[in-house]
Design a protein around this motif. Sequence first.
Motif, PDB file in Angstrom:
ATOM      1  N   GLU A   6       0.814  -1.239   0.006  1.00  0.00           N
ATOM      2  CA  GLU A   6      -0.003   0.063   0.056  1.00  0.00           C
ATOM      3  C   GLU A   6       0.878   1.294   0.155  1.00  0.00           C
ATOM      4  O   GLU A   6       1.823   1.088   0.331  1.00  0.00           O
ATOM      5  CB  GLU A   6      -0.968  -0.178   1.169  1.00  0.00           C
ATOM      6  N   ASP A   7       0.258   2.593  -0.490  1.00  0.00           N
ATOM      7  CA  ASP A   7       0.872   3.537  -0.683  1.00  0.00           C
ATOM      8  C   ASP A   7       0.105   4.703  -0.548  1.00  0.00           C
ATOM      9  O   ASP A   7      -1.210   4.743  -1.156  1.00  0.00           O
ATOM     10  CB  ASP A   7       1.619   3.640  -2.051  1.00  0.00           C
ATOM     11  N   PRO A   8       0.052   5.453   0.495  1.00  0.00           N
ATOM     12  CA  PRO A   8       1.273   5.728   1.319  1.00  0.00           C
ATOM     13  C   PRO A   8       1.073   4.687   2.453  1.00  0.00           C
ATOM     14  O   PRO A   8       0.239   4.109   2.893  1.00  0.00           O
ATOM     15  CB  PRO A   8       1.190   7.217   1.824  1.00  0.00           C
ATOM     16  N   GLN A   9       2.152   4.582   3.317  1.00  0.00           N
ATOM     17  CA  GLN A   9       2.171   4.013   4.579  1.00  0.00           C
ATOM     18  C   GLN A   9       1.181   4.486   5.664  1.00  0.00           C
ATOM     19  O   GLN A   9       0.431   3.956   6.310  1.00  0.00           O
ATOM     20  CB  GLN A   9       3.533   3.683   5.363  1.00  0.00           C
ATOM     21  N   TYR A  35      -9.868  -4.180   3.227  1.00  0.00           N
ATOM     22  CA  TYR A  35     -10.191  -4.294   4.536  1.00  0.00           C
ATOM     23  C   TYR A  35      -9.912  -3.017   5.646  1.00  0.00           C
ATOM     24  O   TYR A  35      -8.902  -2.515   5.123  1.00  0.00           O
ATOM     25  CB  TYR A  35      -9.866  -5.690   5.170  1.00  0.00           C
ATOM     26  N   ARG A  36     -10.767  -2.951   6.399  1.00  0.00           N
ATOM     27  CA  ARG A  36     -10.377  -1.952   7.451  1.00  0.00           C
ATOM     28  C   ARG A  36     -10.290  -2.221   8.701  1.00  0.00           C
ATOM     29  O   ARG A  36     -10.783  -3.262   9.058  1.00  0.00           O
ATOM     30  CB  ARG A  36     -11.504  -0.870   7.443  1.00  0.00           C
ATOM     31  N   GLN A  37      -9.297  -1.835   9.485  1.00  0.00           N
ATOM     32  CA  GLN A  37      -8.988  -2.404  10.832  1.00  0.00           C
ATOM     33  C   GLN A  37      -8.749  -0.900  11.796  1.00  0.00           C
ATOM     34  O   GLN A  37      -7.857  -0.489  11.675  1.00  0.00           O
ATOM     35  CB  GLN A  37      -7.579  -3.187  10.863  1.00  0.00           C
ATOM     36  N   ASN A  38      -9.693  -0.996  12.681  1.00  0.00           N
ATOM     37  CA  ASN A  38      -9.587  -0.083  13.705  1.00  0.00           C
ATOM     38  C   ASN A  38      -8.516  -0.494  14.837  1.00  0.00           C
ATOM     39  O   ASN A  38      -8.327  -1.666  15.088  1.00  0.00           O
ATOM     40  CB  ASN A  38     -11.148  -0.004  14.495  1.00  0.00           C
ATOM     41  N   PHE A  88      -6.107  -2.041   4.425  1.00  0.00           N
ATOM     42  CA  PHE A  88      -5.434  -3.151   3.788  1.00  0.00           C
ATOM     43  C   PHE A  88      -5.880  -3.606   2.417  1.00  0.00           C
ATOM     44  O   PHE A  88      -7.230  -3.749   2.687  1.00  0.00           O
ATOM     45  CB  PHE A  88      -5.162  -4.297   4.859  1.00  0.00           C
ATOM     46  N   CYS A  89      -5.205  -3.815   1.510  1.00  0.00           N
ATOM     47  CA  CYS A  89      -5.638  -4.544   0.299  1.00  0.00           C
ATOM     48  C   CYS A  89      -5.231  -5.978   0.576  1.00  0.00           C
ATOM     49  O   CYS A  89      -4.160  -6.228   1.079  1.00  0.00           O
ATOM     50  CB  CYS A  89      -5.040  -3.953  -0.898  1.00  0.00           C
ATOM     51  N   ALA A  90      -6.086  -6.829  -0.049  1.00  0.00           N
ATOM     52  CA  ALA A  90      -5.695  -8.300  -0.016  1.00  0.00           C
ATOM     53  C   ALA A  90      -6.030  -8.974  -1.221  1.00  0.00           C
ATOM     54  O   ALA A  90      -7.128  -8.646  -1.831  1.00  0.00           O
ATOM     55  CB  ALA A  90      -6.281  -8.897   1.280  1.00  0.00           C
ATOM     56  N   GLY A 102      -1.445  -6.739   2.251  1.00  0.00           N
ATOM     57  CA  GLY A 102      -0.236  -5.818   2.082  1.00  0.00           C
ATOM     58  C   GLY A 102       0.127  -5.135   3.590  1.00  0.00           C
ATOM     59  O   GLY A 102      -0.595  -5.873   4.529  1.00  0.00           O
ATOM     60  N   GLN A 103       0.901  -4.342   3.451  1.00  0.00           N
ATOM     61  CA  GLN A 103       1.180  -3.743   4.881  1.00  0.00           C
ATOM     62  C   GLN A 103       0.271  -2.564   5.315  1.00  0.00           C
ATOM     63  O   GLN A 103       0.276  -2.416   6.597  1.00  0.00           O
ATOM     64  CB  GLN A 103       2.599  -3.125   4.563  1.00  0.00           C
ATOM     65  N   GLY A 104      -0.685  -2.236   4.702  1.00  0.00           N
ATOM     66  CA  GLY A 104      -1.697  -1.258   5.163  1.00  0.00           C
ATOM     67  C   GLY A 104      -1.308   0.152   5.132  1.00  0.00           C
ATOM     68  O   GLY A 104      -0.051   0.528   4.945  1.00  0.00           O
ATOM     69  N   THR A 105      -2.254   0.887   4.974  1.00  0.00           N
ATOM     70  CA  THR A 105      -2.302   2.377   5.242  1.00  0.00           C
ATOM     71  C   THR A 105      -2.809   2.690   6.353  1.00  0.00           C
ATOM     72  O   THR A 105      -4.087   2.718   6.580  1.00  0.00           O
ATOM     73  CB  THR A 105      -2.842   3.173   3.879  1.00  0.00           C
TER      74      THR A 105
END
Lengths: 111, 115
Positions: A6-9, A35-38, A88-90, A102-105
């Motif tokens: 992902e970009d940006p971090q 996906y979203r992660q709180n 996150f994309c997956a 991915g590493q996530g934004t």
Amino acid sequence: SQQGEEDPQALSIQEGENATMNCSYKTSINNLQWYRQNSGRGLVHLILIRSNEREKHSGRLRVTLDTSKKSSSLLITASRAADTASYFCASPTQGAQKLVFGQGTRLTINP
Amino acid sequence: GAGVSQSPRYKVAKRGQDVALRCDPISGHVSLFWYQQALGQGPEFLTYFQNEAQLDKSGLPSDRFFAERPEGSVSTLKIQRTQQEDSAVYLCASSLRWTGGTEAFFGQGTRLTVV
């Protein structure tokens, strides 16, 4: 191993502005998921876009997919404080029984 | 329950101790995954079950990690002789029947801290 990057971090914007996050992936995919992660919570599925789709909408979310560039973008319009989270994309690996993230934004919406 | 339930939510283990993490998937979900998430990173795949069969365990980092789902519903991830590098959030996810084109439902995770 990570499939997507992902970009940006990290991204910090004002409430009401639009937020755009990008994801690049390495191998051919059948679909790509966001996906979203709180903080301190599990992941919540937002949207799935198939490889034969170019754009998909869900509420304030808009996802695009460019298979020729192996990239996807997630746009959140009219951001709210509650949108503060990691995104996150997956994608499922072909022939393998797993979803690779991915590493996530990390998105911060400032009131 | 309505969602994927994981217990305990938090676990502190002394180095060398064995731990067991539990996952209750959504009722009727055939597919179950375990992921490991280090701080600030994306989830890393550990293992996948379809019913009681463990079809993929390629992500388990060492033979100290063991997962089971004996009756095709509840799953347990066991870590033997815990080490500091095992500190992470362990996420469980289930899916009605994983085809790659369906969404996965995640639990809130178990945060393991090895001291």
